[in-house]
Design an enzyme around this catalytic site. Sequence first.
Site, PDB file in Angstrom:
ATOM      1  N   ASP A   1       0.842  -1.202   0.000  1.00  0.00           N
ATOM      2  CA  ASP A   1       0.000   0.000   0.000  1.00  0.00           C
ATOM      3  C   ASP A   1       0.880   1.257   0.000  1.00  0.00           C
ATOM      4  O   ASP A   1       1.818   1.364   0.811  1.00  0.00           O
ATOM      5  CB  ASP A   1      -0.866  -0.041   1.283  1.00  0.00           C
TER       6      ASP A   1
ATOM      7  N   GLY B   1      -9.239   5.642   2.016  1.00  0.00           N
ATOM      8  CA  GLY B   1      -9.932   6.342   3.102  1.00  0.00           C
ATOM      9  C   GLY B   1     -11.376   5.903   3.247  1.00  0.00           C
ATOM     10  O   GLY B   1     -12.277   6.715   3.432  1.00  0.00           O
TER      11      GLY B   1
HETATM   12  P1  13P Z   1      -8.560   4.593   6.252  1.00  0.00           P
HETATM   13  O1  13P Z   1      -7.547   4.371   7.329  1.00  0.00           O
HETATM   14  O2  13P Z   1      -9.084   5.990   6.287  1.00  0.00           O
HETATM   15  O3  13P Z   1      -9.607   3.565   6.213  1.00  0.00           O
HETATM   16  O4  13P Z   1      -7.759   4.509   4.859  1.00  0.00           O
HETATM   17  C1  13P Z   1      -7.124   3.315   4.514  1.00  0.00           C
HETATM   18  C2  13P Z   1      -6.442   3.439   3.214  1.00  0.00           C
HETATM   19  O5  13P Z   1      -6.870   4.149   2.330  1.00  0.00           O
HETATM   20  C3  13P Z   1      -5.214   2.645   3.009  1.00  0.00           C
HETATM   21  O6  13P Z   1      -4.643   2.876   1.771  1.00  0.00           O
END
Ligand code: 13P
Length: 294
Positions: A97, A219
């Site tokens: 990620d 997010g």
């Molecule tokens: P959140 O922590 O806001 O759920 O976002 C996770 C995310 O987008 C990881 O790439």
Amino acid sequence: MTKSAQKHILKLGDSMNLKEILLKAKNEHYAIPQFNINNLEWAKYILEVCEEEKSPVFLGVSQGAMKYMGGFDVVVGMINGLKKDLNITIPVMVHLDHSPTVELCKSAVDAGFDSIMFDGSKYDYEKNVRLTNEVKAYLKDQLFEAEIGKIGGEEDGIASTEYFTSLSEAEDFISKTNIDMLAPALGSVHGIYKGEPNIQTDVMKEISEKTNMPLVLHGGSGLPENILKECIKNGITKINFNTELQISWHNGVLDFIANNKDVYDPRKVISSGEENMKSTIREYINILGSKGKA
Ligand code: 13P
């Protein structure tokens, strides 16, 4: 067989390749969840629920989480072990990620990750295109995600319209790179939202229809069901969740500690967040429509 192919985690080899999993979700209007992992317990809880619900899943691994767990090889070994010992049959994509560098992407590929996100959003546009292509040239059969614009960060909780992705930018980027998923910046933020989320679903729809590219919503935590569903209707194929899992786990642990101050067995303390976290995962799988799609 190459070192990376031997260690490859998913290797569906079954009926679908990785790209087909994404396209199926896009065509059938559901989204595949990405749940970020922090440790063994998180990976185990997520895999157990996704297996029960028969949902495909991306296990998101940030650079910080990878370092916390010990390294890319630990992550791959751990997930492979869990898949075997827990008899996991669903497609599990171990995903890097927000990699900020080409080198990190290469290390994840070498360790056997199934899916890579290069995040060049901090660079100027041309450099983002160039580095995205550099990563692509190194990939074998991994899925590949890239970001344009800038998705809001935890610091402010508000997405700046200045960095939103436009249709023309998305079209240009897609024509110059060979990606499988695009994460456009359309109003979502990582972490807690301050105020009402303002997601640009009209632009999302345009990008999706004109490019046919599977889109990723970062997010996901804190977005209500109606907004998540609206995003899926408008082309979102993968939704990332991290913060909401952390919060639900933490609430369980806080309750437990408040009532069990003398319990020091780490297995009892850590797993006291399990049921909360699992019900959050289950809820998201239901909202995203990925239940039964594995
Ligand atoms: P959140 O922590 O806001 O759920 O976002 C996770 C995310 O987008 C990881 O790439």
